[in-house]
Structure formats: structure tokens, C-alpha cells
Design a protein around this motif. Structure first.
Motif, PDB file in Angstrom:
ATOM      1  N   PRO A 210       0.877  -1.190   0.079  1.00 34.96           N
ATOM      2  CA  PRO A 210       0.063   0.006   0.044  1.00 34.96           C
ATOM      3  C   PRO A 210       0.935   1.107  -0.100  1.00 34.96           C
ATOM      4  O   PRO A 210       2.089   1.141   0.352  1.00 34.96           O
ATOM      5  CB  PRO A 210      -0.850  -0.006   1.405  1.00 34.96           C
ATOM      6  CG  PRO A 210       0.251  -0.714   2.306  1.00 34.96           C
ATOM      7  CD  PRO A 210       0.867  -1.712   1.288  1.00 34.96           C
ATOM      8  N   THR A 227      -3.531   3.691   1.294  1.00 39.95           N
ATOM      9  CA  THR A 227      -4.106   3.575  -0.203  1.00 39.95           C
ATOM     10  C   THR A 227      -3.968   2.166  -0.472  1.00 39.95           C
ATOM     11  O   THR A 227      -2.327   1.821  -0.786  1.00 39.95           O
ATOM     12  CB  THR A 227      -3.531   4.475  -0.988  1.00 39.95           C
ATOM     13  OG1 THR A 227      -3.761   5.996  -0.399  1.00 39.95           O
ATOM     14  CG2 THR A 227      -4.008   4.387  -2.355  1.00 39.95           C
ATOM     15  N   ARG A 228      -4.745   1.334  -0.792  1.00 37.59           N
ATOM     16  CA  ARG A 228      -4.653   0.021  -0.847  1.00 37.59           C
ATOM     17  C   ARG A 228      -5.421  -0.564  -2.287  1.00 37.59           C
ATOM     18  O   ARG A 228      -6.352   0.230  -2.508  1.00 37.59           O
ATOM     19  CB  ARG A 228      -5.460  -0.602   0.320  1.00 37.59           C
ATOM     20  CG  ARG A 228      -6.445  -0.190   0.742  1.00 37.59           C
ATOM     21  CD  ARG A 228      -7.598  -1.180   0.772  1.00 37.59           C
ATOM     22  NE  ARG A 228      -7.973  -1.617  -0.446  1.00 37.59           N
ATOM     23  CZ  ARG A 228      -8.600  -2.869  -0.702  1.00 37.59           C
ATOM     24  NH1 ARG A 228      -9.225  -3.351   0.286  1.00 37.59           N
ATOM     25  NH2 ARG A 228      -9.038  -3.114  -1.827  1.00 37.59           N
ATOM     26  N   GLU A 233      -3.708  -5.125   2.214  1.00 37.41           N
ATOM     27  CA  GLU A 233      -2.764  -4.199   1.979  1.00 37.41           C
ATOM     28  C   GLU A 233      -3.048  -3.385   3.173  1.00 37.41           C
ATOM     29  O   GLU A 233      -4.086  -2.452   3.173  1.00 37.41           O
ATOM     30  CB  GLU A 233      -2.672  -3.569   0.509  1.00 37.41           C
ATOM     31  CG  GLU A 233      -2.186  -4.653  -0.401  1.00 37.41           C
ATOM     32  CD  GLU A 233      -1.611  -3.944  -1.653  1.00 37.41           C
ATOM     33  OE1 GLU A 233      -0.525  -4.328  -2.167  1.00 37.41           O
ATOM     34  OE2 GLU A 233      -2.417  -2.914  -2.043  1.00 37.41           O
ATOM     35  N   PRO A 317      -8.255   0.801  -6.655  1.00 35.47           N
ATOM     36  CA  PRO A 317      -7.674   1.205  -5.470  1.00 35.47           C
ATOM     37  C   PRO A 317      -8.438   2.570  -4.659  1.00 35.47           C
ATOM     38  O   PRO A 317      -9.219   3.261  -5.230  1.00 35.47           O
ATOM     39  CB  PRO A 317      -6.286   1.697  -5.741  1.00 35.47           C
ATOM     40  CG  PRO A 317      -6.008   1.305  -7.263  1.00 35.47           C
ATOM     41  CD  PRO A 317      -7.360   1.220  -7.833  1.00 35.47           C
ATOM     42  N   THR A 319      -8.537   4.984  -0.467  1.00 38.67           N
ATOM     43  CA  THR A 319      -7.740   5.182   0.576  1.00 38.67           C
ATOM     44  C   THR A 319      -8.693   5.043   2.040  1.00 38.67           C
ATOM     45  O   THR A 319      -9.785   5.728   2.007  1.00 38.67           O
ATOM     46  CB  THR A 319      -7.312   6.562   0.455  1.00 38.67           C
ATOM     47  OG1 THR A 319      -6.386   6.666  -0.560  1.00 38.67           O
ATOM     48  CG2 THR A 319      -6.493   7.138   1.904  1.00 38.67           C
TER      49      THR A 319
END
Ligand code: ZN
Length: 635
Positions: A210, A227-228, A233, A317, A319
Motif C-alpha cells: 500500500p 491507499t490499498r 494491504e 484502489p 484510501t
């Protein structure tokens, strides 16, 4: 009286280079009797007497009442007390209550028929004769009496005692009491606490790939932005954080960053079984607190267990923000019954106590530390040393003694010359007692500056601040002190004080916390200022160059003889020779009573050989407890 005896049993002949093994003396296990049992989550039973077994349990008669066990009308028994003075009845053992802890007292009571119409009854706590839960009772039915109580400041907990008091009436009369219950809140032991305010993830590390950032949490601190792109993550705990069979409470706050999905799910996930804990839906409008409890499933090796923050996949993705990860477990009030030093796999913590020595305080502190098998560093206040040399010696015997200045002034307000006097006078006073000049200095109020550091350096002193502050000096309760201290991890120095009953009362449960987390009491390394393993202490060291040094014949079957010999030796010239053996139990031994301490791990090494031929050799420990011998084979 317990006795221990170290035996080397020679069977017949063979050259064995050395026997090296570790013994964890188990006598302490056997002697630990649980006097406090966990009642419900959140409270610990300190005393519980229901009279159903026709005894007053650990309570005893107070004054000269007539006591009898009578039907309580509910299938059990109650205690009948015929009394002619307000203190006549029963009383608790002393030492039941710790300082700084709020206890809940309760019982049921009623008047026997044929007496006064009503009377008052209460718990009374000596030595101050404090009344708790005073209540009017009558003969029509049971009244439940309940109240809370904290020992007043200045009362020595060892002297405190509770009795049942009742108001005088015209002539003797009879009261019935039942179900005395005294409880205290369970303290919470912090297993992991991460708030990101120091722009680190603490003991936690990145999981997956991440993007991590520290952002304003809107409450004056920071949160972690993750942020994944995959559900795992984020961040993960160290392994070995959780012990088997213990219920943990996991909590954190979480929210979505603006501009992402409308909502998502987030949770703690525990490997290796990928158990979800406290799964909750979060959004971007504000923080959501997630909380849940978790116990490792049977069969999972705690050494492999690891917690990560998991979150549900969305399209692409996104966050999340997380904050205030806290993992706790209730303190069960076990009283330091673990075996310290038996497993130090998670490192060492240096417990430190400032401002002593104090007459009437430091001796109790050291007794508590010794009972819990804890060693500590004492930063002594120079003005307190005079007249207290025996206390300084006791500190030195327990652990290590450091310098805390002569007047306990803020050193940053003094001239270099004044600081030099403060530190030098204290060095000299301590060296005169212990024979060693301290190498550690803790500034009063943890206040330091370049001038102080220069003086410290000139005297060979390492400045020691505190990694963990117990905050005992703020008047914190014992429960709070335990919670604060339990955040300490490998290498940490922990600030406490020498003279506080609240701190003393925390010692057994600090020992529990350290045992549970496989932390051992350490010394402060003067080179680094961090806690490290103390140097090994030698219990028995015999080379037979100057006699048998306490080693004697150990005769089981026959009457072997033990002599010094120069026929064979390991180094340099002498050895002990066991002759005239008639059976496998005949050999050589050394009384270890008072030398080997319960709860301590020993490494035992001996050079042994047969005079001729070969056979097996045993190393064993004999323990004699109440006249009964027990043998442990060590190697
Ligand atoms: Zn201080």
C-alpha cells in the motif's frame, strides 16, 4: 521448608565432555495457590464467603460473639451472629486490599426473629474504622448491602482489615449475614497500542504494497492513511502478540478518505486462520470505532499468529484512514505467579524506581519485587541516602543503583558548578555504601540541557530518560499503572517511583504481564540506555582447586566416599573423585537450598569422566517439600 539438592549420579564408566542444560525450578508452580479467581469479565473476586460449608472461609471471629450456621431459606446456609458489641462478628484477613483500587463490598443481612425491630449493619475497615455500605435491616427478609471503598492514602495495605459492624441495641441480639463478596475491577493489560502520532506504525509493519501516509486525525493527533489495492494491504502486527487461551479486545477507529467509494468494510484479520474480528462498515463522513473480542483457536501456534487490517475490495484502489489501534487483555490479578526468566524470547524491560530510598517504603517495594522475581534499577535522591544505607544496600542487592541528583532540583536551572556538586555528592554517597560509583543518571523531572550533559559525561554517567511512564507520580490508580507499564516492550525503560503504595500493589501484576509477554527484567546498558539481559550470576562455581566447596558424597544405595584427586582433572590440577560406589544413586551432590532460587533458569555445566570403562551419568535435582522427596532428571 523446601530443600533442593543437586546430584550427579555416576553409573559406571565413560568420558562425557560436559553436561549442559537448563532447569526451570518448578517448586514455584506448586506453591502458587490462587486466592483470587476471575468472576466475570471486568471484575476480580477478592473474597467470597457463603457459609454453605459451615465455615467462615478465610474470615475469622471478631470479638466474642456466638456464631452458628443456619438455613438461609434459599437452599444454603447463613451465618448467625449473636453479638453484644458493635465489632463482634467476623473479620477478614489483613492485606486483602491494595492501595489505590476501588473495591465493591456486598453481603446480605437480616435480623433474627425476636430481637429489635431494626438495626444498622455495615462493613468497617480498620485501621481507620471507615464505614462502607451502612444499611438498616429488619427481620422481615434479606437486605442486600453494597458499597464501594478505596483505602485512604497513607494506610499500609498490609494492616487493613474488614469486619462486620452493627449498631448497639438494648442488650445482645442476633443478626444473620450471607454471601459476603468483595471484588475489584480487572485492570487492562495493553498488548499493542499504535496511535501514529509519532509518524510511525510502532511495532506494526507494512502488509502488502500500500501507500502509507500520516495525516491529521482531526483530534489534534495523526492517523494512518492507507491507499490499498488488495484486501490485505495495510499494516500488520508482529507475530507472537497473542497467547493461547486468552481473550483479547481489539479496537481501532477507521474512516474512508474523501473521494473514494461511498462505504466499505474493514476489520482485523488474524492469521494463520484468517479469522475476522470486528468487521464494520465505514464511510467518509466521520470516524467509526470498531471493537471486538478474539481468542486464538485451539491448535494455532501463537508464535505464528499475526493480525492485519483487512478491507473489502472496491472497483479500483481507494484510501482508508485508521487510528488508535488498541489490543488489550484483562489483567486476571494472578499475583505474579509466573516463572520469570524462564522465557525471555521477547526481550528485556528495565523497571526503574526514582526518588528513594524512603524509610518504611523502599523495604516494602524490594520485598514486592523479590517476591515477584523482578530486578530493578533505583535512581536515588541524594538527600534521602543519609540514614538509609541499609535500604541502598537492599536496592543494590536487588538490581542496580543510579544517581538522581542530590536535591532533586531541576538541573536546567542550575549552574555547571551547582550541577557538578549535585551529581558528585550523590555519586560519593552511593559509592560509599555499594562500593561502586553509579554509571546511570536520571535527571529530575526528566529535564536536561547541554550543561547537564557535559557534567554527566565528565563523571562517566549515562543519561537515562524513560521510554514508558507509569504516571504513578500523578496519583494514578494501581490499575492505571499496570495498564501504562504493560505497554513496555523489549529494550524499554519504565519510570516508576520508590515510595508509592499504588506502585507497589502493581508489582505482582507487572510480573504477570512480563511473563505473559515473554519479557524478562533487564538492566540498563550504560552504552545504549536501553534494557538488556543482565549478566549471568554464578550460583555455584567449584573447580576443586581449594577443597570440595560444599560438594559431599551422595549416598543412595551405599556409602560412597568423595575425595580430592590429582589423578585426573579438567583444569588445572584437582578434581573430585567418587569412590566406593555400590549403586547408581551413589555420587556427589551439593545443597542448593537458598542458592538456586525458584523461578530462575539455571545453566548447569560439569566436566565429568569415569575412572575407567564407560557408562551413563545422570544430573538430577532433588526437592524436599514437607518431608517428601521429588526428583527431576536434568540431563
Ligand atoms: Zn524524581
Amino acid at each position: 521448608m523446601k530443600k533442593a539438592f543437586l546430584n550427579i549420579l555416576l553409573i559406571t564408566m565413560m568420558l562425557i565432555s560436559s553436561v549442559s542444560t537448563a532447569v526451570a525450578a518448578s517448586a514455584r508452580n506448586m506453591s502458587s495457590v490462587a486466592t483470587q479467581s476471575q468472576q466475570a469479565a471486568g471484575s476480580i473476586v477478592v473474597s467470597n464467603v457463603n457459609f454453605n460449608d459451615s465455615t467462615t472461609g478465610s474470615w475469622t471471629q471478631s470479638g466474642g460473639p456466638t456464631l452458628a450456621y443456619v438455613d438461609d431459606g434459599q437452599g444454603g446456609q447463613a451465618l448467625s451472629i449473636t453479638r453484644s458489641a458493635d465489632y463482634e462478628g467476623i473479620q477478614s484477613p489483613t492485606g486483602l486490599l491494595d492501595a489505590g483500587i476501588e473495591y465493591t463490598f456486598s453481603m446480605r443481612a437480616m435480623l433474627a426473629a425476636g430481637g429489635p425491630a431494626s438495626t444498622d449493619i455495615r462493613f468497617v475497615v480498620k485501621p481507620n474504622y471507615n464505614w462502607v455500605a451502612n444499611t438498616t435491616i429488619n427481620a422481615t427478609g434479606w437486605t442486600t448491602i453494597s458499597g464501594v471503598y478505596t483505602l485512604p492514602a497513607g494506610v499500609d495495605p498490609a494492616t487493613a482489615q474488614i469486619y462486620i459492624g452493627s449498631t448497639d441495641q438494648t442488650g445482645p441480639y442476633t443478626i444473620l449475614i450471607d454471601d459476603i463478596l468483595i471484588t475489584r475491577p480487572a485492570a487492562v493489560v495493553t498488548v499493542s497500542s499504535v496511535n501514529f502520532n509519532d509518524s510511525t506504525t510502532g511495532a506494526w509493519t507494512q502488509s502488502g504494497g500500500p501507500t502509507l501516509a500520516y495525516v491529521d486525525d482531526g483530534n489534534g493527533g495523526q492517523a494512518l492513511s492507507i491507499t490499498r489495492a488488495a484486501d490485505y494491504e495495510g499494516i500488520q502486527s508482529p507475530t507472537s502478540l497473542l497467547a493461547a487461551g486468552v481473550e483479547y479486545t481489539f479496537s481501532m477507529r477507521a474512516m474512508l478518505a474523501a473521494g473514494g467509494p461511498a462505504s466499505t468494510d474493514i476489520r482485523f484479520v488474524v492469521k494463520p486462520n484468517y479469522n475476522w474480528v470486528a468487521n464494520a462498515t465505514i464511510n467518509a463522513t466521520g470516524w467509526t470505532t470498531l471493537s471486538g473480542v478474539y481468542t486464538l483457536p485451539a491448535g494455532v501456534d501463537p508464535a505464528t499468529a499475526q493480525i492485519y487490517i483487512g478491507s473489502a475490495d472496491q472497483t479500483g484502489p481507494y484510501t482508508i484512514l485508521i487510528d488508535d489501534i488498541l489490543i488489550t487483555t484483562p489483567d486476571t490479578g494472578g499475583g505474579g505467579t509466573g516463572i520469570l526468566d524462564s522465557d525471555c524470547s521477547n526481550g528485556y524491560v528495565a523497571l526503574t524506581f526514582d526518588d528513594g530510598p524512603y524509610a518504611g517504603q523502599t523495604d516494602h517495594l524490594i520485598a514486592a519485587l523479590d517476591a515477584a522475581h523482578l530486578r530493578a534499577t533505583f535512581f536515588d535522591w541524594g538527600q534521602h541516602i543519609s540514614g538509609n544505607a541499609s535500604l541502598v544496600q537492599a536496592q543494590f542487592a536487588n538490581g542496580w543503583v543510579g544517581n538522581h541528583s542530590w536535591t532533586h532540583s531541576d538541573m536546567t536551572t542550575l549552574t555547571q558548578e551547582q550541577i557538578t556538586t549535585e551529581l558528585t555528592d550523590t555519586q560519593n554517597a552511593l559509592q560509599a555504601i555499594t562500593g561502586q560509583a553509579p554509571v546511570l543518571f536520571r535527571p529530575p523531572y526528566l529535564a536536561s540541557n547541554a550543561t547537564l550533559k557535559a557534567v554527566e559525561a565528565s563523571l562517566g554517567l549515562t543519561e537515562i530518560m524513560a521510554d514508558v511512564d507509569s504516571k504513578d507520580w500523578t496519583g494514578a490508580s494501581t490499575a492505571t499503572i499496570i495498564t501504562n507499564v504493560s505497554t513496555a516492550r523489549d529494550g524499554a525503560t519504565v519510570l516508576m517511583h520508590d515510595n508509592l503504595p499504588t506502585t507497589r500493589a502493581a508489582i505482582p501484576r507487572i510480573a504477570d504481564f512480563m511473563t505473559n509477554l515473554k519479557l524478562c527484567p533487564g538492566m540498563i546498558n550504560p552504552a545504549t540506555g536501553h534494557a538488556v539481559a543482565p549478566p549471568a550470576q554464578v550460583a555455584i562455581n567449584t573447580d576443586f582447586e581449594n577443597g570440595l566447596d560444599g560438594w559431599v558424597a551422595r549416598n543412595a544405595q551405599g556409602t560412597p566416599t568423595v575425595d580430592l584427586t590429582t589423578d585426573q582433572s579438567h583444569s588445572p590440577t584437582h578434581a573430585a573423585l567418587v569412590s566406593n560406589r555400590t549403586g547408581q544413586g551413589d555420587g556427589i551432590g551439593h545443597d542448593a537450598t537458598g542458592i538456586m532460587k525458584p523461578g530462575t533458569t539455571y545453566i548447569i555445566t560439569a566436566w565429568v569422566r569415569m575412572a575407567s570403562g564407560s557408562d551413563s551419568i545422570w544430573l538430577s535435582m532433588r526437592r524436599t517439600n514437607a518431608g517428601t522427596d521429588t526428583y527431576d532428571t536434568i540431563g
